[in-house]
Each structure stands twice: as structure tokens, then as C-alpha cells.
Design an enzyme around this catalytic site. Structure first.
Site, PDB file in Angstrom:
ATOM      1  N   TRP A 125       0.826  -1.213   0.000  1.00 33.10           N
ATOM      2  CA  TRP A 125       0.000   0.000   0.000  1.00 33.10           C
ATOM      3  C   TRP A 125       0.855   1.256   0.000  1.00 33.10           C
ATOM      4  O   TRP A 125       0.416   2.296  -0.493  1.00 33.10           O
ATOM      5  CB  TRP A 125      -0.982  -0.034   1.162  1.00 33.10           C
ATOM      6  CG  TRP A 125      -1.968  -1.151   0.970  1.00 33.10           C
ATOM      7  CD1 TRP A 125      -2.093  -2.283   1.705  1.00 33.10           C
ATOM      8  CD2 TRP A 125      -2.923  -1.264  -0.099  1.00 33.10           C
ATOM      9  NE1 TRP A 125      -3.076  -3.099   1.169  1.00 33.10           N
ATOM     10  CE2 TRP A 125      -3.604  -2.505   0.066  1.00 33.10           C
ATOM     11  CE3 TRP A 125      -3.279  -0.444  -1.176  1.00 33.10           C
ATOM     12  CZ2 TRP A 125      -4.604  -2.934  -0.791  1.00 33.10           C
ATOM     13  CZ3 TRP A 125      -4.277  -0.879  -2.043  1.00 33.10           C
ATOM     14  CH2 TRP A 125      -4.929  -2.103  -1.845  1.00 33.10           C
ATOM     15  N   ASP A 138      -1.174   7.061   6.159  1.00 29.57           N
ATOM     16  CA  ASP A 138      -2.315   6.190   5.894  1.00 29.57           C
ATOM     17  C   ASP A 138      -2.481   5.270   7.104  1.00 29.57           C
ATOM     18  O   ASP A 138      -1.672   4.380   7.332  1.00 29.57           O
ATOM     19  CB  ASP A 138      -2.056   5.380   4.620  1.00 29.57           C
ATOM     20  CG  ASP A 138      -3.173   4.408   4.293  1.00 29.57           C
ATOM     21  OD1 ASP A 138      -4.148   4.305   5.062  1.00 29.57           O
ATOM     22  OD2 ASP A 138      -3.062   3.726   3.247  1.00 29.57           O
ATOM     23  N   LYS A 168     -12.107  -1.135   8.043  1.00 26.51           N
ATOM     24  CA  LYS A 168     -11.303  -2.050   8.842  1.00 26.51           C
ATOM     25  C   LYS A 168     -11.603  -1.860  10.333  1.00 26.51           C
ATOM     26  O   LYS A 168     -12.015  -2.796  11.005  1.00 26.51           O
ATOM     27  CB  LYS A 168      -9.824  -1.857   8.526  1.00 26.51           C
ATOM     28  CG  LYS A 168      -9.523  -2.098   7.037  1.00 26.51           C
ATOM     29  CD  LYS A 168      -8.117  -1.736   6.661  1.00 26.51           C
ATOM     30  CE  LYS A 168      -7.912  -1.756   5.153  1.00 26.51           C
ATOM     31  NZ  LYS A 168      -8.026  -3.107   4.574  1.00 26.51           N
TER      32      LYS A 168
END
Length: 361
Positions: free
Chosen positions: A102, A172, A196
């Protein structure tokens, strides 16, 4: 109906009390005579929901007043593409510390709109560790420094993100937000896809220091302008109102459960339980991440014989343990241990792993 223990990395397990409350208000919200899915986002009913969600999130994460909180449609990848448009001048450098899949994605999204530079990367080691601060090569003119707090696929996590110097640090936090106390003031901006730890898929939280919003950035449509979104209370256009509502319920549930301090304790116990089972299996299971960099949220692991993977997954499902298949980038298994996963679920997984080893060892 029997709900399984869902180890999905996202869309992830939601707290059952939140699901039941959302179910109870699906047909009629308050005295509206309609579902919250049907009422206007500009009406007083939803305005109150949105305001309460922000107030509760500010309480949960101790967000100071000099930070704006935006609730935007889409996921974290959309934010990654908009960061340089909002916070970097045309052609200005932006530094990226890449610690996994990511982190690479964030770099890729920024590249068309900024001089996106790799300040450090652990890719050469297979993303099994974090780039040391000494290895960071920061640009003196960088608009910001970007890090990925937790890598959902590779299972590495920054527990104490290093100082980035004069440039604002943007992180992030999609898969670790609200999992433990966090000093927001160390960051210029924090963002997280909700699916999440914060709620359902389809909505993202951006916490951004207000002085960054004052940056001119680059030419962009108003809908992509975070200043305009902040001025419109995240309602420049019709927001994902149901997702926002469920996010608010999830945040309130976390507060009722004791907040981030309590979840830090729970998450530490869950991660320790699973890693102990892996490390104590005599090599039957293995985790390849450097111990100091291991994620509490996402635990990838491998069986000693990949030929057993299919049997492990099918038998785990029969035991009420689902979504354990590893990402295609790595293969193997992965267990995600977000806030909504109870310790009993991790204990059930550990018990199954030990029984599977006995049967197939």
C-alpha cells in the site's frame, strides 16, 4: 443464524451491537417515518448524525480543534491521488517511505501530479521489516512525507513513526486507526478507509491540520478540493449517508467499550496470542516479519507445506473461521485482528491451528 469469526482484512468484521442497531433503524430512523437511507442529507436528522459522528471521533482520537475532520466518499486510494493536488505545488517533490504494497500504491497514485520520490524502501528485503530512520533520504523541498502506518498485506506496522523533519508527515492509518492511542499533533494529516476499524466500506476519514488546507495546491475541480469539502462540512455533494451513519455507530461503540486505551490492551493480547501460537509451532507455521515490525492488526503466516493450504482453509471454514486466505501478493494465510474481533475469536483460531497441526503434522 450463526455468525462466524471473520478474519477478513476489509471489508472487515463489524461489532454485532452496531449491526443490530443499524438493522433496527433500517426501516425507520427516529420519527422520520423513513429509513436513514431515504432522508435528506441536508435535513436536521442527518445533520445531527453527521455532527455527532465527528464529535465522537474527535473524542475517541483526541483530535485538536486546529485539525479539520472530513468524511469523504471512496477509499484511501482516492485520498492518495488527491494529496498532491491539495498539498503540493505543480512539480513539487513529495517524499514516500515505502514499507509494503500500500505504500507502493500511494506512491503510484501521487506520481501523475507530483515529483513523487522514494525516500526509503524495504522492498529489497521483501517488506519483512521497516526502513530505518537513518536510511530515509528526505528532499529539502518536499511538500510532505508520506508513510503507511500499517501494511495490511505484508503485516508490518510502525508503532512509533519517526519525525519527518520540516515537512509535514502524512500517514495512511486505514488498518490501524483507533487501535491504540495516537498523538494526532505529530502529523499534518491522517487518513483511513473506514472498512477495517471504523465502519463499512465506502467512506474515508481525513484528519488534516487546518494550515495545510490553506495551501494553494494545484488546479483541481471543486469536488476534489479539500478546502471546499471542509467549508461544506463534507457535504459538497451527496455523501454516503448510510456509511457515515454506521461509522458513527461504530465510533460510539468503541467509546462505550472504553476507547482506544482499552482497545490497545485487547489488541496487544490478541496479537500476542496468535504470534505465540505461530512461533511455538516448531516451524509448522511461520511468520516472516521481523519481530519488532510485526503488525498487531494483520498477521500473515504460512504452513510448512503449501499443499495443505486448501485443507486448512476448508476445515477452518467448517470450524466457523472465515476469510483466512492470504493476499495473492504473498499467498499463505492472513488473520486480521481489528477492534471488532473478540479475543474469543483469536483463541478459536489458535485452537484450530493446534488441532490442525496434530491431525496433519
Amino acid at each position: 443464524m450463526s455468525r462466524a469469526y471473520n478474519f477478513s482484512p476489509g471489508p472487515a468484521m463489524l461489532p454485532e451491537p452496531v449491526l443490530r442497531q443499524a438493522q433496527a433503524t433500517m426501516l425507520e430512523f427516529g420519527d422520520a417515518g423513513a429509513s436513514i437511507l431515504e432522508i435528506s442529507h441536508r435535513g436536521p436528522g442527518f445533520i445531527a448524525v453527521a455532527a455527532q459522528a465527528e464529535a465522537d471521533l474527535r473524542t475517541l482520537l483526541s483530535i485538536p480543534d486546529d485539525y479539520a475532520v472530513l468524511f469523504t466518499a471512496g477509499g484511501a486510494t482516492t485520498v492518495q491521488a488527491l494529496l498532491p493536488l491539495n498539498f503540493a505545488r505543480p512539480g513539487q517533490a513529495a517524499d514516500y517511505v515505502v514499507s509494503g504494497h500500500w505504500g507502493k500504491t500511494a506512491l503510484k497514485q501521487a506520481a501523475p501530479c507530483a515529483d513523487a520520490r522514494i525516500a526509503a524502501s524495504s522492498e529489497a528485503g521483501g517488506f519483512r521489516d521497516l526502513p530505518s530512520r537513518a536510511a530515509w533520504r528526505l528532499s529539502p523541498d518536499a511538500a510532505y512525507v508520506h508513510v503507511t502506518a500499517n501494511e495490511t498485506i505484508h503485516g508490518v506496522e510502525w508503532r512509533d513513526i519517526p519525525d519527518a523533519g520540516s515537512a509535514p508527515l502524512i500517514a495512511d492509518f486505514s488498518s490501524s486507526i483507533a487501535s491504540e492511542p495516537l498523538d494526532v499533533t505529530k502529523f499534518g494529516a491522517i487518513y483511513a478507509g473506514a472498512q477495517k476499524n471504523l465502519g463499512p466500506v465506502g467512506i474515508t476519514v481525513l484528519i488534516v491540520r487546518r494550515d495545510l488546507l490553506a495551501r494553494e495546491g494545484q488546479p483541481r475541480a471543486p469536488i476534489f478540493d479539500y478546502r471546499a469539502q471542509a467549508n461544506a462540512d463534507s457535504m459538497l455533494n451527496t455523501p454516503p449517508s448510510w456509511n457515515w451513519y454506521v461509522l458513527g455507530l461504530t465510533v460510539k461503540w468503541m467509546l462505550d467499550e472504553g476507547g482506544v486505551t482499552e482497545f490497545a490492551r485487547r489488541n496487544a493480547r490478541k496479537a500476542a496470542l496468535l504470534y505465540a501460537a505461530i512461533d511455538g509451532s516448531g516451524g509448522y507455521y511461520r511468520n516472516e516479519v521481523a519481530p519488532a515490525a510485526r503488525s498487531r492488526m494483520n498477521v500473515p503466516f504460512f504452513l510448512h507445506d503449501p499443499a495443505l493450504d486448501a485443507a486448512f482453509l476448508s476445515q477452518a471454514k467448517l470450524a466457523g473461521l472465515v476469510a483466512l486466505k492470504g493476499h495473492r501478493v504473498l499467498g499463505g494465510m492472513r488473520a486480521s485482528l481489528y477492534n471488532a474481533m473478540p479475543e474469543a475469536g483469536v483463541q478459536a483460531l489458535v485452537d484450530f491451528m493446534q488441532e490442525f497441526q496434530t491431525r496433519h503434522g
